[in-house]
Design a protein around this motif. Structure first.
Motif, PDB file in Angstrom:
ATOM      1  N   LEU A  13       0.829  -1.194   0.000  1.00 27.05           N
ATOM      2  CA  LEU A  13       0.000   0.000   0.000  1.00 27.05           C
ATOM      3  C   LEU A  13       0.868   1.250   0.000  1.00 27.05           C
ATOM      4  CD1 LEU A  13      -2.755   1.450   0.301  1.00 27.05           C
ATOM      5  CD2 LEU A  13      -2.542   1.122   2.771  1.00 27.05           C
ATOM      6  N   ILE A  14       0.724   2.076  -1.037  1.00 27.81           N
ATOM      7  CA  ILE A  14       1.420   3.361  -1.131  1.00 27.81           C
ATOM      8  C   ILE A  14       0.449   4.448  -0.694  1.00 27.81           C
ATOM      9  CG2 ILE A  14       2.578   4.975  -2.669  1.00 27.81           C
ATOM     10  CD1 ILE A  14       3.137   2.602  -4.536  1.00 27.81           C
ATOM     11  N   SER A  15       0.856   5.280   0.254  1.00 25.92           N
ATOM     12  CA  SER A  15      -0.029   6.335   0.719  1.00 25.92           C
ATOM     13  C   SER A  15       0.778   7.435   1.385  1.00 25.92           C
ATOM     14  CB  SER A  15      -1.062   5.782   1.712  1.00 25.92           C
ATOM     15  OG  SER A  15      -1.930   6.803   2.167  1.00 25.92           O
ATOM     16  N   HIS A  16       0.261   8.681   1.283  1.00 25.62           N
ATOM     17  CA  HIS A  16       0.858   9.783   2.030  1.00 25.62           C
ATOM     18  C   HIS A  16       0.081  10.018   3.316  1.00 25.62           C
ATOM     19  CE1 HIS A  16      -2.518  11.804   0.059  1.00 25.62           C
ATOM     20  NE2 HIS A  16      -2.457  12.672   1.049  1.00 25.62           N
ATOM     21  N   ASP A  17      -1.040   9.312   3.492  1.00 22.38           N
ATOM     22  CA  ASP A  17      -1.907   9.488   4.657  1.00 22.38           C
ATOM     23  C   ASP A  17      -1.471   8.521   5.749  1.00 22.38           C
ATOM     24  OD1 ASP A  17      -3.998   9.527   6.540  1.00 22.38           O
ATOM     25  OD2 ASP A  17      -5.444  10.119   5.009  1.00 22.38           O
ATOM     26  N   LEU A  18      -0.856   9.054   6.802  1.00 26.94           N
ATOM     27  CA  LEU A  18      -0.353   8.195   7.867  1.00 26.94           C
ATOM     28  C   LEU A  18      -1.472   7.542   8.655  1.00 26.94           C
ATOM     29  CD1 LEU A  18       2.604  10.406   9.141  1.00 26.94           C
ATOM     30  CD2 LEU A  18       2.670   8.480   7.567  1.00 26.94           C
ATOM     31  N   GLY A  19      -2.668   8.138   8.650  1.00 31.24           N
ATOM     32  CA  GLY A  19      -3.808   7.501   9.289  1.00 31.24           C
ATOM     33  C   GLY A  19      -4.217   6.234   8.561  1.00 31.24           C
TER      34      GLY A  19
END
Length: 706
Positions: free
Chosen positions: A224-230
């Protein structure tokens, strides 16, 4: 390496019998051909069967490049890939195009960031799912299987959606179609590249729950690639933090979030709304910009932005073995970050505990009214029904709101709720169908000539898409000079350039951007330039429409601090449209929750977002991800079913009753919801448009999510 022994479980998932990783990447390096400049360096990761691994970092840090390089999906004419990447022992980098295509779709499924661009615009949804089976041997009953997949990913009326084109579907539906395509062949590995970036929090919760359930049901591994740490906190078993194309920290998600060792990881977490305690009323951000790919190899790439740098950082490059917390938790840092104090409830930017008021909030609440809107209705497509015209689409259906001098009013709600339409009406970009907007006690629709031009200077808007608000033929310097003159500035060009450069500095850009064109700047840089343009006019009211949604969390705080500072200095009124409830909670004095063209709840931002009373507000709060793995894994969540109804044919009664978790679908005795529209009582302490505020089911729902 010989291929490990594998078996297939009853649900179709791949099981690696001898314990070897499903995916193993070693020293993956991606360079530009002919230049030798690395974009990604020494990227290594193992993904076990059934495991979810997250990759985080700022835009341009190499997250997507590393993963696409692993799969052999990069442009080989532009980029060169070295290293090894094996899936069940089969090397994907050295494989031929034919061998890779046998893996894509069958063994590896991909959900792309922009589903609208990834889907073929001229093929129906069903045809695009059928293509997957055609590429891998076919299916005995492909039509029925397409319907099964669409139902599996939660698309209502799959027969109708199968024959729809991508542009006819909502963003959430398109992402679910992408998930159906990715999971069609029950792959062993799912790649999810920012799958929820452009989605509302409620639709995001649906898509994440879908990915979670698909992975759990088939044993599929997920990268999973994401900039959202939540999102990472709630979804991932392990996390990799990338900076300038290198892994700077990795480990179990709970360990990394609780005890970050690299200063970059700590800074990302600190800048995330809702994480940890703030010592001041300022938003945290990371100064400076991420480096270009040509950073010298003999130094730490983060040194120039690091508050914990030492002399060694400028002369040597750290490796992941420099900090070993546990065998799985490592960081590349010469001077590990000191663990911050235990986390406590985070204060808002105005440091207002629930039920209390700070001097700033009090001043805003008692200040003079700057803008007032009453009974605002906006319709589109109005035609005569006598000649077969369709009824108009009612984007706003009776909105009342007040903005005071020095006040920041947040507007939250899903896409299609009317937030942007309301913002455009407030600045006079469109006229109302019904109702009245008064600015400084003057009716906006009555303004003409000099008074209208003065209002347009006083009321400015920051758009969600910055490139559309900047003239592509003008340099940033010319755009800002025009804005300065419109705001009353005079003097020679050198003085105007100096004022423009100072404004660029305030939004985190330098003088060098005066001669840049929007086409040569990133989306985040264009957004900051657009904010500078709006502020050059010295407005008295600012409508910020998703002004920081395109920015990394590392620089969001700089813009939010700027808006807060300017508001305190000038008394400007701000209407802040956003989907990030954490930012709204900390920045805004008041908040209005919108659903299908109406305000359903309003009041002090912290009170409404911490103790919501309308079921829709509760759903928004429960859907918003929290950057805490322990909390995120154990919290209750309301996952709303389906998309919001179309404003062209809204449901009767309460427009939320078709999705309400405590409405007539869950409580048959509540037929009032489907027959009578609840009104918003503006005289109440907490205006809420719900027939059953304070009832036992509503209280139980609130207790469950709080």
């Amino acid at each position: 390496m010989s291929a490990p022994t594998t078996t297939q479980d009853r649900s179709g998932g791949v099981v690696v019998a001898d314990g070897e990783p499903l995916l193993s990447v070693r020293n993956l390096t991606v360079t530009r051909r002919g230049s030798g400049i690395p974009i990604v360096s020494d990227f290594s990761v193992d993904v076990a069967a059934g495991e979810t691994v997250g990759i985080v970092g700022e835009s341009g840090c190499g997250k997507t490049t590393a993963v696409l390089g692993t799969l052999g999906l990069l442009d080989e004419l532009q980029l060169e890939v070295s290293g090894t990447a094996t899936y069940l022992g089969r090397d994907m980098i050295s494989a031929s195009e034919k061998q890779r295509r046998q893996l894509w779709g069958k063994d590896v499924g991909i959900i792309y960031q922009d589903a609208l661009r990834a889907l073929n615009p001229v093929l129906k949804v069903g045809q695009q799912i059928e293509e997957v089976f055609e590429s891998h041997g076919g299916h005995p009953d492909v039509k029925a299987e397409v319907l099964r997949l669409l139902s599996m990913v939660g698309i209502a009326d799959p027969e109708a959606r199968r024959d729809a084109y991508p542009h006819q579907l909502s963003g959430g539906m398109r992402q679910r179609v992408m998930a159906a395509i990715a999971m069609a062949m029950s792959p062993g590995l799912l790649i999810a590249d920012e799958p929820t970036t452009a989605l509302d929090v409620t639709i995001q919760a649906q898509v994440l729950e879908l990915i979670r359930s698909l992975s759990a049901g088939s044993g599929t591994s997920t990268l999973l690639i994401s900039h959202d740490l939540g999102v990472i906190a709630g979804m991932c078993d392990r996390v990799l933090v990338l900076y300038a194309g290198r892994i700077v920290e990795q480990g179990p998600t709970a360990e990394v979030f609780a005890n970050p060792q690299h200063h970059y990881t700590q800074a990302l977490l600190r800048a995330t709304p809702g994480y940890g305690a703030r010592a001041t009323d300022r938003f945290s951000f990371i100064p400076g910009q991420p480096p270009e790919p040509n950073v010298p190899e003999d130094r730490c790439a983060f040194a120039d932005r690091c508050e914990g740098r030492i002399a060694t950082c400028s002369t040597q490059r750290p490796d992941l073995d420099d900090v070993v917390v546990t065998d799985g938790h490592r960081a590349a840092c010469f001077n590990p970050a000191v663990q911050e104090p235990p986390r406590t409830e985070r204060l808002s930017i105005v440091e207002t505990p629930v039920g209390a008021s700070s001097s700033l909030v009090t001043a805003a609440a008692s200040g003079p009214v700057l803008l007032e809107a009453r009974g605002i209705v906006k319709e589109y497509g109005k035609r005569s029904r006598l000649f077969g015209g369709r009824p108009p689409v009612r984007a706003l259906a009776g909105v009342d709101m007040t903005l005071r001098v020095g006040e920041c009013l947040g507007l939250v709600g899903e896409s299609g709720s009317g937030k942007t339409t309301l913002g455009r009406l407030l600045v006079g970009m469109e006229s109302t169908t019904e109702g009245e907007i008064r600015f400084d006690d003057e009716v906006v629709s009555d303004l003409r000539g000099a008074r209208l031009r003065a209002f347009r200077r006083h009321a400015q808007m920051i758009y969600q898409e910055p490139r559309s608000s900047l003239n592509r033929s003008f340099t940033i310097g010319r755009t800002l000079r025009i804005a300065l003159v419109a705001g009353g500035a005079t003097g020679p060009r050198a003085e105007l350039d100096q004022a423009a450069a100072e404004m660029l500095e305030r939004v985190g850009l330098g003088r060098g951007y005066l001669d840049r064109y929007p086409s040569s700047m990133s989306g985040g840089q264009c957004q900051r330039a657009a904010i500078a343009r709006a502020l050059c006019v010295k407005p008295r009211m600012l409508v910020a429409d998703e002004a920081v949604s395109s920015l990394d969390v590392s620089i969001q705080g700089q813009i939010l601090n700027l808006l807060a500072d300017i508001q305190v200095e000038t008394g400007i009124g701000i209407v802040f449209i956003a989907h990030d409830l954490g930012i709204v909670r900390e920045l805004c004095h008041e908040v209005a929750v919108m659903y299908l063209g109406r305000i359903v709840e309003s009041g002090p931002a912290r009170e409404v977002l911490e103790q919501p009373t309308h079921p829709y507000s509760m759903a928004l709060k429960s859907a918003a991800p929290v950057p805490d793995p322990v909390v995120e894994r154990n919290r209750s969540r309301i996952v709303l079913l389906g998309d919001p109804p179309s404003p062209a044919s809204p449901p009767p009664g309460c427009t939320f009753h078709t999705r309400c978790p405590v409405g007539p679908m869950a409580h048959p005795d509540r037929q009032q919801c489907s027959g009578e529209r609840p009104m918003l009582d503006l005289t109440a302490t907490r205006p809420v448009a719900c027939h059953f505020v304070g009832s036992t089911p509503n209280r139980e729902l609130a207790e469950e999510i709080l």
